[in-house]
Design a protein around this motif. Structure first.
Motif, short mmCIF file in Angstrom:
data_model
loop_
_atom_site.label_atom_id
_atom_site.label_comp_id
_atom_site.label_asym_id
_atom_site.label_seq_id
_atom_site.Cartn_x
_atom_site.Cartn_y
_atom_site.Cartn_z
N ILE A 1 12.91 -2.08 1.75
CA ILE A 1 12.75 -1.00 0.77
C ILE A 1 11.38 -1.18 0.12
N GLU A 2 10.58 -0.11 0.06
CA GLU A 2 9.34 -0.14 -0.69
C GLU A 2 9.62 0.46 -2.06
N VAL A 3 9.25 -0.25 -3.09
CA VAL A 3 9.47 0.24 -4.46
C VAL A 3 8.14 0.79 -4.96
N ILE A 4 8.15 2.03 -5.39
CA ILE A 4 6.94 2.63 -5.95
C ILE A 4 7.15 2.87 -7.43
N VAL A 5 6.21 2.39 -8.23
CA VAL A 5 6.28 2.55 -9.69
C VAL A 5 5.10 3.42 -10.10
N ARG A 6 5.38 4.44 -10.92
CA ARG A 6 4.32 5.40 -11.29
C ARG A 6 4.24 5.58 -12.80
N ASN A 7 3.03 5.42 -13.31
CA ASN A 7 2.77 5.67 -14.73
C ASN A 7 2.09 7.02 -14.93
N ALA B 1 0.69 10.63 -12.72
CA ALA B 1 0.89 11.37 -11.48
C ALA B 1 -0.32 11.24 -10.56
N ALA B 2 -0.07 11.01 -9.27
CA ALA B 2 -1.13 10.95 -8.26
C ALA B 2 -0.47 11.01 -6.89
N GLY B 3 -1.31 11.13 -5.86
CA GLY B 3 -0.86 11.02 -4.47
C GLY B 3 0.32 11.92 -4.13
N SER B 4 1.32 11.33 -3.47
CA SER B 4 2.43 12.13 -2.93
C SER B 4 3.25 12.78 -4.04
N LEU B 5 3.32 12.16 -5.21
CA LEU B 5 4.09 12.77 -6.32
C LEU B 5 3.42 14.06 -6.78
N SER B 6 2.09 14.01 -6.92
CA SER B 6 1.35 15.19 -7.36
C SER B 6 1.52 16.34 -6.37
N GLY C 1 8.20 7.21 8.93
CA GLY C 1 7.17 7.49 7.91
C GLY C 1 7.60 7.10 6.51
N ASP C 2 8.36 6.02 6.38
CA ASP C 2 8.79 5.49 5.07
C ASP C 2 9.38 6.59 4.17
N PRO C 3 10.49 7.23 4.58
CA PRO C 3 11.03 8.33 3.77
C PRO C 3 11.58 7.87 2.42
N ILE D 1 -2.34 3.31 -12.29
CA ILE D 1 -1.77 4.64 -12.07
C ILE D 1 -0.39 4.53 -11.41
N ASP D 2 -0.34 3.83 -10.27
CA ASP D 2 0.92 3.60 -9.55
C ASP D 2 0.72 2.42 -8.61
N PHE D 3 1.81 1.93 -8.04
CA PHE D 3 1.72 0.80 -7.10
C PHE D 3 3.02 0.66 -6.32
N LYS D 4 2.92 -0.13 -5.26
CA LYS D 4 4.07 -0.37 -4.38
C LYS D 4 4.40 -1.87 -4.37
N LEU D 5 5.69 -2.18 -4.46
CA LEU D 5 6.11 -3.59 -4.39
C LEU D 5 7.11 -3.76 -3.25
N PRO E 1 -5.87 -3.56 -4.15
CA PRO E 1 -6.33 -2.16 -4.11
C PRO E 1 -5.78 -1.37 -2.91
N ASP E 2 -5.17 -2.07 -1.93
CA ASP E 2 -4.48 -1.37 -0.83
C ASP E 2 -3.14 -0.79 -1.29
N THR E 3 -2.54 -1.42 -2.28
CA THR E 3 -1.16 -1.07 -2.64
C THR E 3 -1.01 -0.52 -4.06
N CYS E 4 -2.13 -0.42 -4.76
CA CYS E 4 -2.10 0.11 -6.14
C CYS E 4 -3.14 1.21 -6.27
N ARG E 5 -2.93 2.10 -7.22
CA ARG E 5 -4.03 2.98 -7.63
C ARG E 5 -4.58 2.42 -8.93
N PHE E 6 -5.86 2.03 -8.87
CA PHE E 6 -6.57 1.48 -10.02
C PHE E 6 -7.68 2.46 -10.39
N PHE F 1 -10.97 5.19 0.63
CA PHE F 1 -10.90 5.21 2.09
C PHE F 1 -10.10 6.42 2.58
N ARG F 2 -8.91 6.61 2.00
CA ARG F 2 -8.05 7.73 2.41
C ARG F 2 -8.79 9.06 2.34
N ARG F 3 -9.57 9.24 1.26
CA ARG F 3 -10.18 10.55 0.98
C ARG F 3 -11.68 10.59 1.29
N1 UDP Z 1 1.69 2.77 -1.26
C1 UDP Z 1 1.55 1.65 -0.43
N2 UDP Z 1 2.07 1.70 0.83
C2 UDP Z 1 2.72 2.78 1.33
C3 UDP Z 1 2.85 3.91 0.49
C4 UDP Z 1 2.34 3.87 -0.80
O1 UDP Z 1 1.01 0.64 -0.84
O2 UDP Z 1 3.18 2.75 2.49
C5 UDP Z 1 1.14 2.73 -2.63
C6 UDP Z 1 -0.10 3.60 -2.76
O3 UDP Z 1 -1.28 2.85 -2.57
C7 UDP Z 1 0.00 4.07 -4.21
C8 UDP Z 1 1.51 4.12 -4.47
O4 UDP Z 1 2.10 3.26 -3.50
O5 UDP Z 1 -0.59 3.13 -5.08
C9 UDP Z 1 2.11 5.50 -4.40
O6 UDP Z 1 1.76 6.10 -3.16
P1 UDP Z 1 2.12 7.63 -2.83
O7 UDP Z 1 3.60 7.75 -2.70
O8 UDP Z 1 1.45 8.50 -3.82
O9 UDP Z 1 1.59 7.86 -1.37
P2 UDP Z 1 0.12 7.99 -0.82
O10 UDP Z 1 -0.56 9.04 -1.64
O11 UDP Z 1 -0.47 6.63 -0.97
O12 UDP Z 1 0.36 8.39 0.61
#
Ligand code: UDP
Length: 236
Positions: free
Chosen positions: A89-95, A97-102, A128-130, A174-178, A195-200, A214-216
């Motif tokens: 399970i990937e846990v995403i914590v968001r403070n 809004a950004a990325g997929s939530l936005s 795709g990590d649903p 902003i948000d991060f994954k654990l 910085p791969d797993t968090c938005r700073f 990198f993504r953008r």
């Molecule tokens: N994230 C990650 N690995 C993943 C998916 C997300 O480390 O497989 C992190 C990502 O870097 C961000 C947060 O989790 O800090 C929330 O990501 P989001 O769901 O917005 O998806 P993304 O926009 O990264 O595709």
């Protein structure tokens, strides 16, 4: 302790077995992927930054009573960690809004969320990590109810500790994954915090200091990663 055979190779890390069955060695790579592996590249020096950044933050969390998989950093890109059974399970914590939530909920990036949001995703590259909820996790036997409660409680505590720590070095979390693992009958924090797993975001300029560069294709990727590490090393 010595590393032995390659046990697993992921997108950003290699994991080696060691002469101790309870210990593995993580080796961080410069390889970068995004959009579930669709975009591939290299970020020079990323392995060093992510190894050191993650270890630095895990040490800070340990000081505040959070048990992590960290044992010992052995080189710029290599660390001995406890061999855990990863909870899928990937846990995403968001403070903020950004990325997929936005995108999903049409909330502009940078909007403060009224409460901290916690999401679960099923760790499965083919799918795709649903996103899932507690019921899905229980129905699929990914974790027990007690484990889910522990995971949520540690995640919120990690968020508070990280936010406070990072605010002193002018970084907004902003948000991060654990990811969590089972070790000696306990749930402990595993994987990485980097910085791969968090938005700073820089708290003054709101400049992105993370993998979104990198993504953008925003440029300045290497410098952003190095900036995060240098601020962390400069922190107490
Ligand atoms: N994230 C990650 N690995 C993943 C998916 C997300 O480390 O497989 C992190 C990502 O870097 C961000 C947060 O989790 O800090 C929330 O990501 P989001 O769901 O917005 O998806 P993304 O926009 O990264 O595709």
């Amino acid at each position: 302790m010595e590393k032995t055979i390659l046990f697993y190779e992921g997108k950003a890390k290699k994991v080696f077995l060691t002469t101790d069955p309870k210990v593995v060695m993580v080796q961080y790579k410069d390889d970068a992927t995004a959009f579930n592996g669709l975009k591939k590249g290299q970020i020079a020096g990323k392995g060093i930054v992510n190894n050191k950044c993650s270890n630095h933050l895990f040490q800070m969390l340990e000081k505040h009573g959070i048990e992590t998989h960290l044992i010992e950093e052995i080189s710029d890109t290599e660390t001995f960690v406890k061999k855990v059974e990863i909870v899928p399970i990937e846990v995403i914590v968001r403070n903020i809004a950004a990325g997929s939530l936005s995108k999903r909920l049409n909330i502009p990036e940078g909007t403060a969320l009224s409460i901290t949001v916690l999401e679960f995703c099923y760790k499965n590259d083919e799918l795709g990590d649903p996103m899932i909820n507690d019921y899905h996790a229980l129905a699929m036997n990914l974790a027990t109810q007690i484990e889910l409660e522990i995971i949520k409680s540690i995640s919120f505590k990690v968020n508070s500790l990280l936010r406070e720590y990072l605010s002193d070095i002018y970084i907004d979390l902003i948000d991060f994954k654990l990811e969590f693992g089972r070790y000696d009958g306990k749930i402990i924090l595993a994987d990485e915090i980097s910085p791969d797993t968090c938005r700073f975001w820089d708290s003054k300029t709101k400049e992105k200091l993370d993998k979104d560069r990198f993504r953008r294709d925003l440029g300045g990727v290497e410098d952003a990663y190095k900036e995060v590490l240098s601020r962390l090393i400069g922190a107490k």
